[in-house]
Scaffold this motif. Structure first.
Motif, short mmCIF file in Angstrom:
data_model
loop_
_atom_site.label_atom_id
_atom_site.label_comp_id
_atom_site.label_asym_id
_atom_site.label_seq_id
_atom_site.Cartn_x
_atom_site.Cartn_y
_atom_site.Cartn_z
N ARG A 90 0.86 -1.19 0.00
CA ARG A 90 0.00 0.00 0.00
C ARG A 90 0.89 1.23 0.00
O ARG A 90 1.81 1.35 0.81
CB ARG A 90 -0.91 -0.01 1.23
CG ARG A 90 -1.92 -1.14 1.19
CD ARG A 90 -2.71 -1.27 2.49
NE ARG A 90 -3.27 0.00 2.93
CZ ARG A 90 -3.10 0.52 4.15
NH1 ARG A 90 -2.42 -0.13 5.07
NH2 ARG A 90 -3.64 1.66 4.47
N TYR A 91 0.59 2.15 -0.91
CA TYR A 91 1.37 3.37 -1.06
C TYR A 91 0.44 4.58 -0.96
O TYR A 91 -0.67 4.55 -1.50
CB TYR A 91 2.05 3.43 -2.43
CG TYR A 91 3.22 2.49 -2.61
CD1 TYR A 91 4.51 2.99 -2.66
CD2 TYR A 91 3.03 1.12 -2.75
CE1 TYR A 91 5.60 2.14 -2.85
CE2 TYR A 91 4.10 0.27 -2.94
CZ TYR A 91 5.39 0.79 -3.00
OH TYR A 91 6.45 -0.06 -3.18
N VAL A 92 0.91 5.63 -0.31
CA VAL A 92 0.24 6.91 -0.42
C VAL A 92 0.81 7.56 -1.68
O VAL A 92 2.03 7.60 -1.87
CB VAL A 92 0.49 7.81 0.82
CG1 VAL A 92 -0.08 9.20 0.59
CG2 VAL A 92 -0.11 7.18 2.06
N THR A 93 -0.08 8.03 -2.53
CA THR A 93 0.36 8.63 -3.79
C THR A 93 -0.35 9.96 -4.01
O THR A 93 -1.49 10.16 -3.57
CB THR A 93 0.12 7.66 -4.97
OG1 THR A 93 0.64 8.23 -6.17
CG2 THR A 93 -1.33 7.31 -5.15
N VAL A 94 0.37 10.86 -4.63
CA VAL A 94 -0.19 12.16 -4.99
C VAL A 94 0.47 12.60 -6.29
O VAL A 94 1.64 12.29 -6.54
CB VAL A 94 0.01 13.22 -3.86
CG1 VAL A 94 1.47 13.58 -3.67
CG2 VAL A 94 -0.82 14.46 -4.10
N SER A 95 -0.29 13.30 -7.13
CA SER A 95 0.22 13.80 -8.40
C SER A 95 0.47 15.29 -8.30
O SER A 95 -0.25 16.01 -7.60
CB SER A 95 -0.78 13.52 -9.53
OG SER A 95 -0.93 12.13 -9.69
N VAL A 106 5.10 19.77 -1.81
CA VAL A 106 4.11 18.72 -2.06
C VAL A 106 4.36 17.55 -1.11
O VAL A 106 3.43 16.99 -0.52
CB VAL A 106 4.15 18.26 -3.54
CG1 VAL A 106 3.23 17.09 -3.77
CG2 VAL A 106 3.80 19.42 -4.47
N THR A 107 5.64 17.20 -0.94
CA THR A 107 6.01 16.11 -0.03
C THR A 107 5.61 16.45 1.40
O THR A 107 5.02 15.61 2.10
CB THR A 107 7.52 15.83 -0.12
OG1 THR A 107 7.83 15.42 -1.45
CG2 THR A 107 7.94 14.76 0.87
N ASP A 108 5.91 17.66 1.83
CA ASP A 108 5.55 18.07 3.20
C ASP A 108 4.04 17.97 3.43
O ASP A 108 3.60 17.48 4.47
CB ASP A 108 6.03 19.49 3.49
CG ASP A 108 7.53 19.60 3.65
OD1 ASP A 108 8.20 18.55 3.85
OD2 ASP A 108 8.06 20.73 3.56
N ALA A 109 3.26 18.41 2.44
CA ALA A 109 1.80 18.34 2.57
C ALA A 109 1.33 16.89 2.62
O ALA A 109 0.43 16.55 3.40
CB ALA A 109 1.14 19.08 1.40
N LEU A 111 3.09 14.25 3.70
CA LEU A 111 3.50 13.70 5.00
C LEU A 111 2.55 14.16 6.10
O LEU A 111 2.17 13.37 6.97
CB LEU A 111 4.95 14.10 5.32
CG LEU A 111 6.03 13.49 4.42
CD1 LEU A 111 7.38 14.12 4.72
CD2 LEU A 111 6.09 11.97 4.56
N LYS A 112 2.15 15.43 6.05
CA LYS A 112 1.22 15.96 7.06
C LYS A 112 -0.15 15.27 6.92
O LYS A 112 -0.74 14.88 7.92
CB LYS A 112 1.07 17.47 6.91
CG LYS A 112 0.14 18.08 7.96
CD LYS A 112 -0.03 19.56 7.77
CE LYS A 112 -0.94 20.20 8.79
NZ LYS A 112 -2.06 19.44 9.28
N TRP A 113 -0.62 15.11 5.68
CA TRP A 113 -1.90 14.44 5.46
C TRP A 113 -1.86 13.03 6.05
O TRP A 113 -2.80 12.61 6.74
CB TRP A 113 -2.19 14.38 3.95
CG TRP A 113 -3.44 13.63 3.61
CD1 TRP A 113 -4.71 14.13 3.57
CD2 TRP A 113 -3.54 12.24 3.27
NE1 TRP A 113 -5.59 13.13 3.23
CE2 TRP A 113 -4.90 11.96 3.04
CE3 TRP A 113 -2.63 11.20 3.15
CZ2 TRP A 113 -5.36 10.69 2.68
CZ3 TRP A 113 -3.08 9.93 2.79
CH2 TRP A 113 -4.44 9.70 2.57
N ALA A 114 -0.78 12.29 5.79
CA ALA A 114 -0.67 10.93 6.30
C ALA A 114 -0.64 10.90 7.82
O ALA A 114 -1.26 10.04 8.45
CB ALA A 114 0.58 10.26 5.72
#
Length: 162
Positions: A90-95, A106-109, A111-114
């Motif tokens: 399972r991966y968290v993914t974002v475009s 984008v990475t910081d956002a 990580l915060k979401w997760a």
């Protein structure tokens, strides 16, 4: 908005380097070489080339990063180019559409979401802050030969969950 996606194992070929933030080109500039190496052997990319972050030590400005190219079926490595497999899971993914310089935000956002979702990464931390990632990817979906304007690039982040 990030989402959770299940991925199977994915074979690839790549190179690995220990670099600093200012010497990223030692890895980044190798993607074309890896693709050319594949084509010379009658194999072709089976998806977007990527960077895989094995370890990150921001305080010490030391990164262990792979430049990789997915393949449809495993290909034997040669010399500095090795064969590997991205782990299933399972991966968290974002475009992201825009300049790669924006990926840190984008990475910081993501990580915060997760963290807000209570998710746990496939990652361990050493004393001093060095992070060792099971699978942390940046996939570059835009061919720079077709779209040289970095502001128009499409990138996916995929970070494996524990």
């Amino acid at each position: 908005m990030p989402e959770i996606v299940e991925f199977p194992e994915r074979p690839y070929v790549g190179i690995r380097k220990t670099i600093t933030m200012t010497s990223f080109n030692l890895v980044g500039d190798r993607l074309g070489e890896i693709i050319g190496w594949l084509v010379q052997r009658g194999a072709y990319p089976a998806g977007a080339p990527f960077f895989r972050y094995d370890s990150i030590d921001m305080a010490g400005d030391r990164l262990v990063v792979q430049a990789g190219v997915p393949v449809a079926t495993p290909v034997e490595g040669e010399g500095e180019i090795f064969a590997g497999t991205l782990p299933a899971g399972r991966y968290v993914t974002v475009s992201h559409h825009g300049h790669p310089d924006q990926l840190m935000g984008v990475t910081d956002a993501m990580l915060k979401w997760a963290a807000d979702q209570g998710l746990t990464w496939d990652m361990t931390s050493e004393e001093g802050g060095t992070e060792h990632w099971g699978c942390r990817l940046e996939l570059y979906n835009t061919n720079p030969a077709e779209e040289p304007d970095l502001n128009n690039w499409d990138t996916d982040l995929q970070f494996r969950l524990a």
